[in-house]
Scaffold this motif. Structure first.
Motif, PDB file in Angstrom:
ATOM      1  N   GLU A  41       0.864  -1.188   0.000  1.00 51.36           N
ATOM      2  CA  GLU A  41       0.000   0.000   0.000  1.00 51.36           C
ATOM      3  C   GLU A  41       0.892   1.225   0.000  1.00 51.36           C
ATOM      4  O   GLU A  41       1.922   1.257   0.671  1.00 51.36           O
ATOM      5  CB  GLU A  41      -0.881   0.025   1.251  1.00 51.36           C
ATOM      6  N   VAL A  42       0.491   2.227  -0.781  1.00 56.02           N
ATOM      7  CA  VAL A  42       1.141   3.531  -0.768  1.00 56.02           C
ATOM      8  C   VAL A  42       0.141   4.501  -0.165  1.00 56.02           C
ATOM      9  O   VAL A  42      -1.046   4.471  -0.500  1.00 56.02           O
ATOM     10  CB  VAL A  42       1.513   3.976  -2.206  1.00 56.02           C
ATOM     11  N   TYR A  43       0.614   5.334   0.750  1.00 52.49           N
ATOM     12  CA  TYR A  43      -0.266   6.355   1.307  1.00 52.49           C
ATOM     13  C   TYR A  43       0.520   7.635   1.488  1.00 52.49           C
ATOM     14  O   TYR A  43       1.751   7.620   1.563  1.00 52.49           O
ATOM     15  CB  TYR A  43      -0.924   5.893   2.613  1.00 52.49           C
ATOM     16  N   PHE A  44      -0.207   8.757   1.528  1.00 56.55           N
ATOM     17  CA  PHE A  44       0.465  10.044   1.701  1.00 56.55           C
ATOM     18  C   PHE A  44      -0.530  11.079   2.203  1.00 56.55           C
ATOM     19  O   PHE A  44      -1.725  11.025   1.914  1.00 56.55           O
ATOM     20  CB  PHE A  44       1.139  10.515   0.406  1.00 56.55           C
ATOM     21  N   ASP A  45       0.018  12.021   2.966  1.00 61.10           N
ATOM     22  CA  ASP A  45      -0.778  13.084   3.572  1.00 61.10           C
ATOM     23  C   ASP A  45      -1.353  13.997   2.502  1.00 61.10           C
ATOM     24  O   ASP A  45      -0.692  14.290   1.506  1.00 61.10           O
ATOM     25  CB  ASP A  45       0.095  13.895   4.540  1.00 61.10           C
ATOM     26  N   GLN A  58     -12.764  -1.378   5.411  1.00 57.13           N
ATOM     27  CA  GLN A  58     -11.379  -1.700   5.757  1.00 57.13           C
ATOM     28  C   GLN A  58     -10.753  -2.669   4.763  1.00 57.13           C
ATOM     29  O   GLN A  58      -9.562  -2.598   4.495  1.00 57.13           O
ATOM     30  CB  GLN A  58     -11.297  -2.268   7.175  1.00 57.13           C
ATOM     31  N   VAL A  59     -11.544  -3.589   4.212  1.00 61.01           N
ATOM     32  CA  VAL A  59     -11.042  -4.529   3.210  1.00 61.01           C
ATOM     33  C   VAL A  59     -11.572  -4.070   1.854  1.00 61.01           C
ATOM     34  O   VAL A  59     -12.782  -3.932   1.669  1.00 61.01           O
ATOM     35  CB  VAL A  59     -11.479  -5.975   3.519  1.00 61.01           C
ATOM     36  N   VAL A  60     -10.641  -3.815   0.926  1.00 60.22           N
ATOM     37  CA  VAL A  60     -11.002  -3.275  -0.392  1.00 60.22           C
ATOM     38  C   VAL A  60     -10.272  -4.063  -1.475  1.00 60.22           C
ATOM     39  O   VAL A  60      -9.364  -4.845  -1.194  1.00 60.22           O
ATOM     40  CB  VAL A  60     -10.649  -1.769  -0.496  1.00 60.22           C
ATOM     41  N   ASP A  61     -10.653  -3.836  -2.711  1.00 59.13           N
ATOM     42  CA  ASP A  61      -9.994  -4.470  -3.850  1.00 59.13           C
ATOM     43  C   ASP A  61      -8.686  -3.751  -4.171  1.00 59.13           C
ATOM     44  O   ASP A  61      -8.573  -2.537  -3.944  1.00 59.13           O
ATOM     45  CB  ASP A  61     -10.892  -4.414  -5.094  1.00 59.13           C
ATOM     46  N   PRO A  62      -7.712  -4.463  -4.745  1.00 56.60           N
ATOM     47  CA  PRO A  62      -6.501  -3.784  -5.216  1.00 56.60           C
ATOM     48  C   PRO A  62      -6.879  -2.687  -6.206  1.00 56.60           C
ATOM     49  O   PRO A  62      -7.760  -2.877  -7.044  1.00 56.60           O
ATOM     50  CB  PRO A  62      -5.706  -4.893  -5.915  1.00 56.60           C
ATOM     51  N   GLY A  63      -6.240  -1.544  -6.088  1.00 52.71           N
ATOM     52  CA  GLY A  63      -6.530  -0.436  -6.996  1.00 52.71           C
ATOM     53  C   GLY A  63      -7.607   0.501  -6.500  1.00 52.71           C
ATOM     54  O   GLY A  63      -7.928   1.486  -7.170  1.00 52.71           O
ATOM     55  N   THR A  64      -8.154   0.237  -5.321  1.00 55.11           N
ATOM     56  CA  THR A  64      -9.136   1.150  -4.742  1.00 55.11           C
ATOM     57  C   THR A  64      -8.430   2.435  -4.311  1.00 55.11           C
ATOM     58  O   THR A  64      -7.322   2.393  -3.774  1.00 55.11           O
ATOM     59  CB  THR A  64      -9.816   0.497  -3.518  1.00 55.11           C
ATOM     60  N   VAL A  65      -9.064   3.570  -4.563  1.00 50.46           N
ATOM     61  CA  VAL A  65      -8.573   4.839  -4.035  1.00 50.46           C
ATOM     62  C   VAL A  65      -9.371   5.106  -2.766  1.00 50.46           C
ATOM     63  O   VAL A  65     -10.592   5.248  -2.805  1.00 50.46           O
ATOM     64  CB  VAL A  65      -8.762   5.994  -5.041  1.00 50.46           C
ATOM     65  N   ALA A  66      -8.672   5.102  -1.632  1.00 46.75           N
ATOM     66  CA  ALA A  66      -9.332   5.249  -0.343  1.00 46.75           C
ATOM     67  C   ALA A  66      -8.762   6.463   0.393  1.00 46.75           C
ATOM     68  O   ALA A  66      -7.623   6.868   0.147  1.00 46.75           O
ATOM     69  CB  ALA A  66      -9.129   3.989   0.491  1.00 46.75           C
ATOM     70  N   PHE A  67      -9.574   7.007   1.286  1.00 44.43           N
ATOM     71  CA  PHE A  67      -9.122   8.127   2.113  1.00 44.43           C
ATOM     72  C   PHE A  67      -9.109   7.669   3.556  1.00 44.43           C
ATOM     73  O   PHE A  67     -10.142   7.295   4.117  1.00 44.43           O
ATOM     74  CB  PHE A  67     -10.048   9.345   1.950  1.00 44.43           C
ATOM     75  N   TRP A  68      -7.926   7.673   4.151  1.00 43.32           N
ATOM     76  CA  TRP A  68      -7.732   7.238   5.529  1.00 43.32           C
ATOM     77  C   TRP A  68      -7.984   8.428   6.446  1.00 43.32           C
ATOM     78  O   TRP A  68      -7.139   9.316   6.572  1.00 43.32           O
ATOM     79  CB  TRP A  68      -6.317   6.688   5.674  1.00 43.32           C
ATOM     80  N   THR A  69      -9.174   8.463   7.045  1.00 38.65           N
ATOM     81  CA  THR A  69      -9.561   9.622   7.858  1.00 38.65           C
ATOM     82  C   THR A  69      -8.712   9.755   9.117  1.00 38.65           C
ATOM     83  O   THR A  69      -8.507  10.859   9.615  1.00 38.65           O
ATOM     84  CB  THR A  69     -11.050   9.562   8.245  1.00 38.65           C
ATOM     85  N   ASP A  70      -8.182   8.641   9.630  1.00 38.94           N
ATOM     86  CA  ASP A  70      -7.346   8.710  10.833  1.00 38.94           C
ATOM     87  C   ASP A  70      -6.012   9.400  10.572  1.00 38.94           C
ATOM     88  O   ASP A  70      -5.366   9.874  11.505  1.00 38.94           O
ATOM     89  CB  ASP A  70      -7.080   7.303  11.394  1.00 38.94           C
ATOM     90  N   GLY A  71      -5.589   9.436   9.300  1.00 36.73           N
ATOM     91  CA  GLY A  71      -4.296  10.033   8.967  1.00 36.73           C
ATOM     92  C   GLY A  71      -4.361  11.140   7.936  1.00 36.73           C
ATOM     93  O   GLY A  71      -3.325  11.599   7.466  1.00 36.73           O
ATOM     94  N   ASP A  72      -5.587  11.569   7.564  1.00 35.58           N
ATOM     95  CA  ASP A  72      -5.777  12.602   6.539  1.00 35.58           C
ATOM     96  C   ASP A  72      -4.977  12.285   5.277  1.00 35.58           C
ATOM     97  O   ASP A  72      -4.334  13.148   4.685  1.00 35.58           O
ATOM     98  CB  ASP A  72      -5.386  13.988   7.068  1.00 35.58           C
ATOM     99  N   ALA A  73      -5.017  11.006   4.877  1.00 38.03           N
ATOM    100  CA  ALA A  73      -4.158  10.543   3.792  1.00 38.03           C
ATOM    101  C   ALA A  73      -4.938   9.775   2.729  1.00 38.03           C
ATOM    102  O   ALA A  73      -5.941   9.130   3.034  1.00 38.03           O
ATOM    103  CB  ALA A  73      -3.058   9.640   4.358  1.00 38.03           C
ATOM    104  N   LEU A  74      -4.446   9.841   1.501  1.00 38.66           N
ATOM    105  CA  LEU A  74      -4.927   8.938   0.463  1.00 38.66           C
ATOM    106  C   LEU A  74      -4.209   7.607   0.660  1.00 38.66           C
ATOM    107  O   LEU A  74      -2.993   7.584   0.893  1.00 38.66           O
ATOM    108  CB  LEU A  74      -4.610   9.480  -0.937  1.00 38.66           C
ATOM    109  N   LEU A  76      -3.600   3.903  -1.177  1.00 38.82           N
ATOM    110  CA  LEU A  76      -3.686   3.230  -2.473  1.00 38.82           C
ATOM    111  C   LEU A  76      -3.149   1.811  -2.332  1.00 38.82           C
ATOM    112  O   LEU A  76      -1.965   1.556  -2.540  1.00 38.82           O
ATOM    113  CB  LEU A  76      -2.878   4.012  -3.515  1.00 38.82           C
ATOM    114  N   PRO A  77      -4.007   0.852  -1.973  1.00 41.27           N
ATOM    115  CA  PRO A  77      -3.545  -0.528  -1.826  1.00 41.27           C
ATOM    116  C   PRO A  77      -3.470  -1.237  -3.174  1.00 41.27           C
ATOM    117  O   PRO A  77      -4.317  -1.042  -4.036  1.00 41.27           O
ATOM    118  CB  PRO A  77      -4.628  -1.151  -0.944  1.00 41.27           C
TER     119      PRO A  77
END
Length: 124
Positions: A41-45, A58-74, A76-77
Motif C-alpha cells: 500500500e502507498v499512502y500520503f498526507d 477496511q477490506v477493499v480491492d486492489p486499486g481502490t482509491v481510499a481516504f484514511w480519515t485517521d491520517g488525513d491521507a490517500l 492506495l492498496p
C-alpha cells in the motif's frame, strides 16, 4: 472526475466518484506530498481532514482509491498489507472509498518510501 498521481518512477490516473470526501479533496488539488509504504500500500498526507463516511470499508480491492480519515491521507492498496489475511487488501482502519485507479495497480510497487508525490486534476 479523474486525477493523476505522479512519483519519480511513474504515474497513474484514477477515476473518483462524487462523494463528500472527493469534493473536499478536489478543493485541495493540486498538491505535493511524501509517499509512505505499508506492505503493498502507498499512502500520503493530503492536508485534507474529513469525517469517516458511513460507507467506509477496511477490506477493499486492489486499486481502490481510499481516504484514511485517521491520517488525513490517500491510501492506495495494490496487494496485502501487514494486517491482511491472505491476499486481501486490508487497510489500517475503515477508509472512505473514493474510486479506482485506472490501469495496473501493481505500478505502485515502483513507489519508494519517501518519494515525492504530486496529485492533480486531469484536464479533459
Amino acid at each position: 472526475m479523474q486525477i493523476r498521481i505522479s512519483w519519480p518512477a511513474g504515474h497513474l490516473t484514477a477515476t473518483l466518484d462524487d462523494t463528500p470526501t472527493t469534493q473536499a479533496l478536489t478543493q485541495a488539488l493540486p498538491f505535493a506530498s511524501t509517499a509512505r509504504t505499508w506492505g503493498e500500500e502507498v499512502y500520503f498526507d493530503t492536508g485534507v481532514s474529513v469525517p469517516r463516511e458511513t460507507t467506509a470499508r477496511q477490506v477493499v480491492d486492489p486499486g481502490t482509491v481510499a481516504f484514511w480519515t485517521d491520517g488525513d491521507a490517500l491510501a492506495l492498496p495494490y496487494g496485502p498489507t501487514p494486517i491482511s489475511r491472505g491476499d486481501e487488501c486490508r487497510l489500517a482502519s475503515p477508509c472512505n472509498v473514493l474510486g479506482r485507479l485506472d490501469g495496473t495497480p501493481g505500478l505502485l510497487a515502483t513507489v519508494r518510501d519517501g518519494d515525492p508525490v504530486r496529485v492533480e486534476v486531469v484536464d479533459g
